[in-house]
Design a protein around this motif. Structure first.
Motif, PDB file in Angstrom:
ATOM      1  N   VAL A 149       0.831  -1.203   0.000  1.00 30.38           N
ATOM      2  CA  VAL A 149       0.000   0.000   0.000  1.00 30.38           C
ATOM      3  C   VAL A 149       0.869   1.258   0.000  1.00 30.38           C
ATOM      4  O   VAL A 149       0.534   2.269  -0.635  1.00 30.38           O
ATOM      5  N   LEU A 187       1.711   2.138  -3.455  1.00 27.65           N
ATOM      6  CA  LEU A 187       0.577   2.802  -4.106  1.00 27.65           C
ATOM      7  C   LEU A 187       0.502   4.273  -3.709  1.00 27.65           C
ATOM      8  O   LEU A 187       0.252   5.148  -4.546  1.00 27.65           O
ATOM      9  N   VAL A 221      -4.069   0.152 -11.889  1.00 22.36           N
ATOM     10  CA  VAL A 221      -3.228  -0.863 -11.253  1.00 22.36           C
ATOM     11  C   VAL A 221      -3.510  -2.205 -11.899  1.00 22.36           C
ATOM     12  O   VAL A 221      -4.679  -2.579 -12.108  1.00 22.36           O
ATOM     13  N   ASN A 274      -2.484  -6.141 -11.258  1.00 19.23           N
ATOM     14  CA  ASN A 274      -1.808  -7.056 -10.335  1.00 19.23           C
ATOM     15  C   ASN A 274      -1.506  -8.397 -10.990  1.00 19.23           C
ATOM     16  O   ASN A 274      -2.387  -9.238 -11.165  1.00 19.23           O
ATOM     17  N   THR A 283      -3.144  -9.396   0.487  1.00 23.22           N
ATOM     18  CA  THR A 283      -2.549  -8.229  -0.159  1.00 23.22           C
ATOM     19  C   THR A 283      -3.363  -7.740  -1.348  1.00 23.22           C
ATOM     20  O   THR A 283      -3.570  -6.529  -1.486  1.00 23.22           O
ATOM     21  N   ILE A 292      -4.825  -3.933  -1.834  1.00 23.49           N
ATOM     22  CA  ILE A 292      -4.688  -3.155  -3.072  1.00 23.49           C
ATOM     23  C   ILE A 292      -6.063  -2.690  -3.554  1.00 23.49           C
ATOM     24  O   ILE A 292      -6.246  -1.526  -3.941  1.00 23.49           O
ATOM     25  N   TRP A 316      -7.417   0.201  -1.523  1.00 24.05           N
ATOM     26  CA  TRP A 316      -6.760   1.452  -1.899  1.00 24.05           C
ATOM     27  C   TRP A 316      -7.319   1.969  -3.222  1.00 24.05           C
ATOM     28  O   TRP A 316      -7.609   3.158  -3.357  1.00 24.05           O
ATOM     29  N   CYS A 317      -7.454   1.071  -4.189  1.00 25.49           N
ATOM     30  CA  CYS A 317      -7.979   1.473  -5.496  1.00 25.49           C
ATOM     31  C   CYS A 317      -9.405   2.015  -5.377  1.00 25.49           C
ATOM     32  O   CYS A 317      -9.755   3.025  -5.996  1.00 25.49           O
ATOM     33  N   LEU A 352      -8.726  -1.501 -11.075  1.00 22.72           N
ATOM     34  CA  LEU A 352      -7.797  -2.587 -10.759  1.00 22.72           C
ATOM     35  C   LEU A 352      -8.041  -3.767 -11.680  1.00 22.72           C
ATOM     36  O   LEU A 352      -9.167  -4.249 -11.797  1.00 22.72           O
TER      37      LEU A 352
END
Length: 301
Positions: free
Chosen positions: A53, A56, A64, A66, A90, A94, A97-98, A105
């Motif tokens: 994070v 980011l 993003v 992944n 994880t 992510i 956060w997105c 994402l």
């Protein structure tokens, strides 16, 4: 607009660095902070969600992707905590956060979320029932991403290989050059899919600027067994001068080759919704194999 690719040293990650370059700046991460060619990149260890994070927060990407994952299917059976950290916890962080930052994402999942008991290609909406830790951890990652509530594109894929990295294609070419006879499982059915195809489709979808969010299946077209895939590799490699002769490939059953993790017997994925929603035509797996072998042959000239 900057794309941030997690897992830039993996099969799909390396292809994404190429494919996404047409969309603008691309930054990437690896666990070591170094790419396979020795170039430095950002460091992100998926065992530490807070550190990921923090990356980011530093990059503030516009999108993003992944491509990082724990993919050691058999090892996952005895290393469940690490598999779930990398494949579920994880990615969930992510995704949150997105969602909080309004960033789309892209995430990759697997045919291993299904049990392989089906008799027709699996659709995205079909019930999931993973057989082992790897599949369960990837499914938990999907669920965490959906729960985050942001815009996401989850692409389930299968039997991934490339001209680089560690994969079935490169293993077959290596051992096929050393041995006269190989024994390969013939009762597991799926679709070999090049990493380059996955990356190219991802770039095309993102280039469309679609607001779509959901889960799609992304593989080449058609189906075969691991035995059929191996035989095609050798036939096509001989034709391109990559190996001088093809070994004999004997068909065996899954029971003849026991592994710690159980594999789905039938894991062909239905890609109709991907092709319909994004106007993408997918190549037959055998044609796609030829393209990858052409790349290897060109590199040897």
């Amino acid at each position: 607009m900057t794309s941030l690719v997690f897992g830039g040293n993996g099969q799909v990650g390396q292809e994404l660095l190429r494919a996404l370059a047409s969309l603008g700046a691309v930054q990437t991460t690896t666990r070591s902070g170094t790419l396979p060619d020795g170039r430095a990149c950002l460091q992100a260890d998926f065992a530490d969600a807070d550190a990921v994070v923090a990356v980011l927060d530093t990059v503030r990407p516009a999108r993003v992707v992944n491509a990082a994952a724990y993919t050691a299917v058999d090892q996952a059976e005895s290393d469940a905590d690490a598999a779930h950290a990398a494949n579920a916890s994880t990615p969930g962080a992510i995704a949150r956060w997105c969602a909080a930052n309004g960033v789309p994402l892209v995430h990759y999942s697997t045919d291993y979320v299904f049990d392989g008991a089906g008799t027709r290609p699996y659709r995205p909406e079909d019930p999931t029932a993973p057989l082992g830790v790897y599949g369960a951890s990837k499914l938990a990652g999907e669920d965490a991403i959906r729960a985050a509530g942001g815009r996401h594109l989850i692409f389930r894929t299968a039997w991934v290989y490339a001209a680089h990295g560690q994969n079935f294609l490169r293993t077959m070419l290596r051992v096929g050059a050393e041995r006269d006879v190989l024994r390969v499982v013939a009762d597991q059915i799926g679709t070999p899919t090049p990493a380059a195809l996955i990356a190219d489709v991802t770039a095309r979808v993102l280039q469309q600027g679609t607001d779509a969010s959901g889960t799609w299946h992304l593989t080449a077209a058609g189906e075969t067994s691991w035995h059929g895939f191996a035989q095609a590799i050798f036939d096509d490699a001989v034709a391109r001068g990559l190996i001088s002769r093809a070994p004999t490939v004997e068909a065996i059953t899954t029971a003849d080759y026991p592994t710690p993790a159980k594999r789905p017997a039938y894991s062909r994925l239905d890609t109709d919704s991907l092709q319909r929603d994004f106007g993408i035509e997918l190549p037959q797996w055998r044609d796609a194999l030829g393209d990858v072998l052409d790349t290897l042959a060109a590199a040897q000239r």
